[in-house]
Design an enzyme around this catalytic site. Structure first.
Site, PDB file in Angstrom:
ATOM      1  N   GLU A 259       0.994  -1.462  -0.143  1.00 35.74           N
ATOM      2  CA  GLU A 259       0.457   0.234   0.039  1.00 35.74           C
ATOM      3  C   GLU A 259       0.941   1.448   0.106  1.00 35.74           C
ATOM      4  O   GLU A 259       1.717   1.385   1.120  1.00 35.74           O
ATOM      5  CB  GLU A 259      -1.016  -0.042   1.672  1.00 35.74           C
ATOM      6  CG  GLU A 259      -2.511   1.080   1.446  1.00 35.74           C
ATOM      7  CD  GLU A 259      -1.326   2.288   2.253  1.00 35.74           C
ATOM      8  OE1 GLU A 259      -1.058   2.881   1.768  1.00 35.74           O
ATOM      9  OE2 GLU A 259      -2.240   1.987   3.173  1.00 35.74           O
ATOM     10  N   CYS A 298      -1.325   8.439   4.131  1.00 34.42           N
ATOM     11  CA  CYS A 298      -1.793   7.613   3.044  1.00 34.42           C
ATOM     12  C   CYS A 298      -3.571   7.844   2.465  1.00 34.42           C
ATOM     13  O   CYS A 298      -3.175   8.168   0.991  1.00 34.42           O
ATOM     14  CB  CYS A 298      -1.065   5.788   2.924  1.00 34.42           C
ATOM     15  SG  CYS A 298      -2.301   5.575   3.690  1.00 34.42           S
TER      16      CYS A 298
END
Length: 689
Positions: A259, A298
């Site tokens: 990720e 993120c």
């Protein structure tokens, strides 16, 4: 907290020998040294082997439900001591609200998987996936898909921004699957990861070998990994690509998911003009994503994509809200709502990326790259050169093909404003990000939402539709949830985390198994048609969970259906559908020979045919599943039922369990009339007379 941050490997705390070279970790607000880290002298190979052997044995001895209960106990242990974590978290630059997202959010993941494990998994160690595949005409050769846990270790390499949540959202599904975890936190905030690991170790709840922590660098880690191990990485795309290219991943069979950097977008719909609830929700969300965790998320909004006509209004509204709501400073200071970045190195990197955006044509329309005045812990205000502070920044880009804004992430309180005039232009801007974790859309126009989602979904792991109906209840653009996928295509890493059971199954291997009904029953703990059954004798409803066995069966007497029965049921229930009441109309229907019995009449009769009515171990019927009506029943036909114990699931914390029964209704010609599963709650033991 010790001066040298320890690692926890092979079920003991480890620190390097005195005199080794270490890296200093500093308070994000003051620059004071918090700890030093080093892994010099740590034998990673031994640590991994301990997890693969001792940890695998510990978790392998537990069922899914037993692991789920342990997750709940671990969550409670962290909850009892979370104030300790909050105090430490402030040193990372996190405000109390930021810490709530990280700490309580991480604990919440444990609670969620504890609940899901008991609700969605069997109380066994094998998970059965999908229906039975019949591979022979006589039913003696079947196929099933099963999941069994991987035999190695789950290595998680985490980013600095969420040292609690980022670890626990990976630990929980791995633990539930039965795979030990090695946590490698990012060095700048690794002392907070060490704190939550220490709490769990001191709780005494962790099975041996199931959790390890490595504090410091691990340059040779991948050399020790092998088939059966897996790595979950969170961090930069460039680092992910380097790790992915290692031989252990390319040819050694190690699973690798990532990720990574994500240039997430948030789109303001054309209908969401200033003054609408959607406009207000959009601005509120954009400011929250710029300032929460100082933009170090993120999932933060990096590109604000708005209609050309609304651009000025958005800039003004964002500026006003930041001026009203944002107080930059040390999180320990009174009234501070936004803290510093995690480190001076991170501050400098963000400013470098902002300069890159400016060089590509971005105009700073809100904020400044100059050192900001901040509120200190004692309440005073002034510059803080030792702190990693950056003020919120909004850049505006003129329309054009420039690619820098779509590929450059300033991982801090920074967002860029882009404009569009058509839905196709908005979708194209989203796609230019190269794959994102999330895009949000603020609109109350379903047509715009549908058009944009259809074009943009393939470039996103998650899409949030925000409007006046869900704005108050929405968890927000930047909040991944345990039950939904967290990950994204392309630049976002191409992986998936969370997503409920998807994350658990990621730590397991799916295997197609072929064999006889008897063999598949033994392997899966689910009775298959054709396997041994035990009709006759004591009625299965008279048996407690301790006595009941798969295949215990009731074969009922037959009961004939009359036209009067059908009409009585129709009158009693009000279901006078023509297929039951009008011979001519029913006969004209391609599915019926004439008037037929109600399906629910047959199911009701079936209960009367198989039930043992006296008080006993069967406590309740709590539902039916997979009901299918296959053959119509006409007046004069008869039905009977075969009821077989299909799956037995004791509950770990109750004096009863669940029994799934296979119910098959047949007519006088042995044609199958209906099939379904009956769900009952059954006492573990018979009460003493």
């Amino acid at each position: 907290m010790t001066t040298i941050l320890p690692s926890y490997v092979s079920d003991s705390w480890w620190t390097p020998a005195a005199g080794v070279e270490t890296a200093a970790v500093r308070d994000a607000s003051t620059g004071e040294t918090v700890a030093h880290v080093s892994t010099e002298g740590l034998d990673l190979g031994v640590a991994l082997d301990h997890a693969r052997t001792v940890g695998q044995a510990s978790l392998g001895a537990l069922t899914f439900h037993q692991r789920a209960l342990l997750l709940k106990q671990l969550a409670l242990a962290l909850t009892e001591r979370k104030e300790e974590l909050y105090a430490i978290s402030a040193r990372t630059g996190a405000t109390k609200t930021d810490s709530w997202v990280d700490i309580d959010g991480g604990i919440g993941v444990l609670f969620t998987y504890a609940s899901k494990g008991r609700r969605e998994l069997p109380n066994t160690t094998v998970y059965v996936d999908g229906p039975t595949e019949v591979l022979s005409k006589d039913g003696t050769f079947l196929g099933r898909h099963i999941y069994t846990r991987l035999p190695g270790v789950a290595v998680q390499i985490n980013a600095f921004n969420f040292p609690v949540w980022g670890s626990l959202e990976k630990f929980a599904p791995a633990f539930l699957a039965g795979v030990p975890t090695v946590v490698k936190p990012a060095t700048p905030t690794g002392y907070l990861a060490e704190a939550w690991v220490r709490i769990l170790v001191e709780s005494g709840l962790l099975p041996a070998g199931t959790l390890s922590l490595v504090s410091g660098s691990v340059p040779t880690l991948f050399d020790h990994l092998r088939l059966g191990d897996l790595v979950a990485f969170t961090g930069s795309a460039s680092t992910a690509e380097r790790l992915r290219s290692h031989d252990s991943v390319q040819t050694g069979g190690v699973r690798f998911t990532s990720e990574t950097d994500s240039i997430n977008a948030s789109v303001l719909g054309p209908d969401a003009v200033a003054g609408t609830p959607e406009f207000e929700a959009y601005v509120k969300q954009l400011v929250a994503e710029m300032t929460s965790k100082a933009g170090q998320k993120c999932t933060a909004i990096r590109r604000a994509i708005v209609p050309t006509a609304s651009a000025d209004a958005v800039v003004d509204a964002v500026a006003a809200r930041i001026a009203e709501r944002t107080v930059l400073g040390d999180p320990r200071g009174e009234g501070v709502t936004m803290g510093p970045l995690a480190s001076l190195e991170q501050r400098d990197e963000v400013l470098r990326q902002v300069a890159k955006l400016e060089a590509a044509g971005g105009e700073i329309v809100l904020g400044s790259t100059d050192a900001p005045e901040v509120t200190h812990a004692d309440g005073s205000c002034g510059l803080s050169p030792e702190g990693a502070f950056v003020a919120p920044l909004l850049l505006r880009f003129a329309p054009g093909p420039d690619a820098v804004v779509h590929s450059t992430e300033a991982f801090g309180p920074v967002s860029s404003l882009l404009t569009y005039d058509t839905v196709d232009q908005a979708a194209d801007l989203i796609a230019r990000g190269g794959g994102s974790l999330v895009t949000s859309v603020a609109t109350h126009d379903p047509a715009f939402a549908v058009a944009l989602v259809n074009r943009a979904a393939a470039y996103n792991g998650r899409i949030l539709l925000l409007d006046r109906d869900d704005a108050r209840s929405s968890t927000g653009h930047g909040s991944p949830l345990p039950g939904l996928v967290h990950g994204g295509p392309g630049r976002a890493g191409g992986g998936e985390e969370l997503g409920g059971m998807r994350a658990v199954l990621h730590h397991m291997q799916r295997t197609a198994v072929q064999g006889s009904p008897e063999m598949l029953t033994a392997l899966t703990g689910v009775w298959h048609t054709g396997a041994a059954s035990q009709p006759g004798g004591r009625h299965p409803f008279r048996k407690s969970l301790a006595e009941l066995r798969l295949g215990d069966q009731v074969i009922s007497q037959s009961r004939t259906v009359s036209l009067q029965d059908i009409e009585t049921f129709a009158e009693f229930t009000g279901d006078t559908f023509y297929a039951h009441m009008n011979e001519e109309a029913a006969a004209a229907n391609p599915f019926f020979p004439g008037r037929v019995a109600h399906g629910y009449l047959l199911v009701s009769w079936a209960a009367g045919l198989f039930v043992d009515p006296e008080p006993g171990p069967v406590l309740a019927n709590y539902g039916l599943e997979n009901l299918r009506f296959l053959t119509p029943v006409s007046p004069g036909d008869s039905i009977r039922v075969e009821l077989t114990a299909k799956q037995i699931t004791p509950r770990e914390t109750d004096e009863y369990g669940e029994v799934r029964w296979d119910a098959v209704l047949k007519n006088q010609e042995d044609a199958v009339v209906a099939t379904y599963d009956v769900l009952t709650l059954v006492a573990k033991e018979l009460e003493a007379a």
